[in-house]
Motif scaffolding. Structure first.
Motif, PDB file in Angstrom:
ATOM      1  N   THR A  97       0.953  -1.219  -0.148  1.00  0.00           N
ATOM      2  CA  THR A  97      -0.035   0.089   0.021  1.00  0.00           C
ATOM      3  C   THR A  97       0.853   1.110  -0.038  1.00  0.00           C
ATOM      4  OG1 THR A  97      -1.570  -0.928   1.390  1.00  0.00           O
ATOM      5  CG2 THR A  97      -1.950   1.270   1.206  1.00  0.00           C
ATOM      6  N   PHE A  99       2.693   4.984   0.868  1.00  0.00           N
ATOM      7  CA  PHE A  99       2.583   5.749   1.702  1.00  0.00           C
ATOM      8  C   PHE A  99       1.507   6.814   1.551  1.00  0.00           C
ATOM      9  CE2 PHE A  99       4.472   9.281   4.313  1.00  0.00           C
ATOM     10  CZ  PHE A  99       4.313   8.582   5.574  1.00  0.00           C
ATOM     11  N   GLY A 100       1.012   6.915   2.772  1.00  0.00           N
ATOM     12  CA  GLY A 100      -0.141   8.077   2.870  1.00  0.00           C
ATOM     13  C   GLY A 100      -1.516   7.650   2.425  1.00  0.00           C
ATOM     14  N   VAL A 101      -1.534   6.486   1.851  1.00  0.00           N
ATOM     15  CA  VAL A 101      -3.027   5.992   1.428  1.00  0.00           C
ATOM     16  C   VAL A 101      -3.625   5.264   2.433  1.00  0.00           C
ATOM     17  CG1 VAL A 101      -4.166   4.677  -0.613  1.00  0.00           C
ATOM     18  CG2 VAL A 101      -2.292   6.167  -1.097  1.00  0.00           C
ATOM     19  N   THR A 102      -4.988   5.518   2.487  1.00  0.00           N
ATOM     20  CA  THR A 102      -5.724   4.849   3.458  1.00  0.00           C
ATOM     21  C   THR A 102      -6.609   3.700   2.681  1.00  0.00           C
ATOM     22  OG1 THR A 102      -7.427   6.169   3.820  1.00  0.00           O
ATOM     23  CG2 THR A 102      -5.913   6.452   5.216  1.00  0.00           C
ATOM     24  N   ASP A 107      -9.808   3.038   8.703  1.00  0.00           N
ATOM     25  CA  ASP A 107      -9.095   2.316   9.794  1.00  0.00           C
ATOM     26  C   ASP A 107      -9.821   1.061  10.235  1.00  0.00           C
ATOM     27  OD1 ASP A 107      -8.263   5.656  11.144  1.00  0.00           O
ATOM     28  OD2 ASP A 107      -7.254   4.291   9.593  1.00  0.00           O
TER      29      ASP A 107
END
Length: 135
Positions: A97, A99-102, A107
């Motif tokens: 995934t 970096f910085g992507v959800t 969550d």
């Protein structure tokens, strides 16, 4: 020495010589046909395997909604075209995934906690009967 003399001399040494050119047996038998079919099947199976391996990282990335699925697919095919050099990189990239992507699911939520009903600490106190628990 004339060409006729050379031809007769060659014929004396090799019975297959014909006017200075060696005669070749050009019969096509059953074993030749079988070998041809086996090679054709092996080539066909090899092409199918290469195509499926080329598609794999892109398919996995699209399946898991990776934001860079198109780039992974392109790198996979370029990797196959370059003899498999970049293909492992594309395969591993499909599992990461950026970096910085959800994720689309947001969550991770605790078991039994509805999203948007408060923080996890308050919800865990409610489920534990008011006793504070460390997570």
């Amino acid at each position: 020495m004339s060409s006729e003399q050379r031809a007769s001399t060659c014929a004396e040494y090799d019975g297959a010589a014909l006017n200075g050119v060696l005669a070749v047996d050009s019969s096509f038998g059953a074993l030749d046909a079988f070998a041809f079919v086996v090679f054709a099947v092996l080539i066909f199976v090899g092409v199918i395997i290469v195509v499926n391996l080329g598609k794999l990282p892109g398919q996995l990335a699209r399946k898991w909604n990776h934001p860079q699925a198109s780039a992974i697919n392109a790198m996979s095919w370029i990797g196959i075209a370059t003899g498999g050099l970049l293909w492992p990189v594309a395969f591993i990239w499909a599992f990461t995934t950026p970096f910085g992507v959800t994720s689309e699911k947001g969550d991770l939520q605790q078991h039994g906690v509805e999203p948007g009903t408060g923080d996890g600490v308050t919800a865990s106190r409610q489920f534990s009967g008011g006793k504070e628990m460390r997570l």
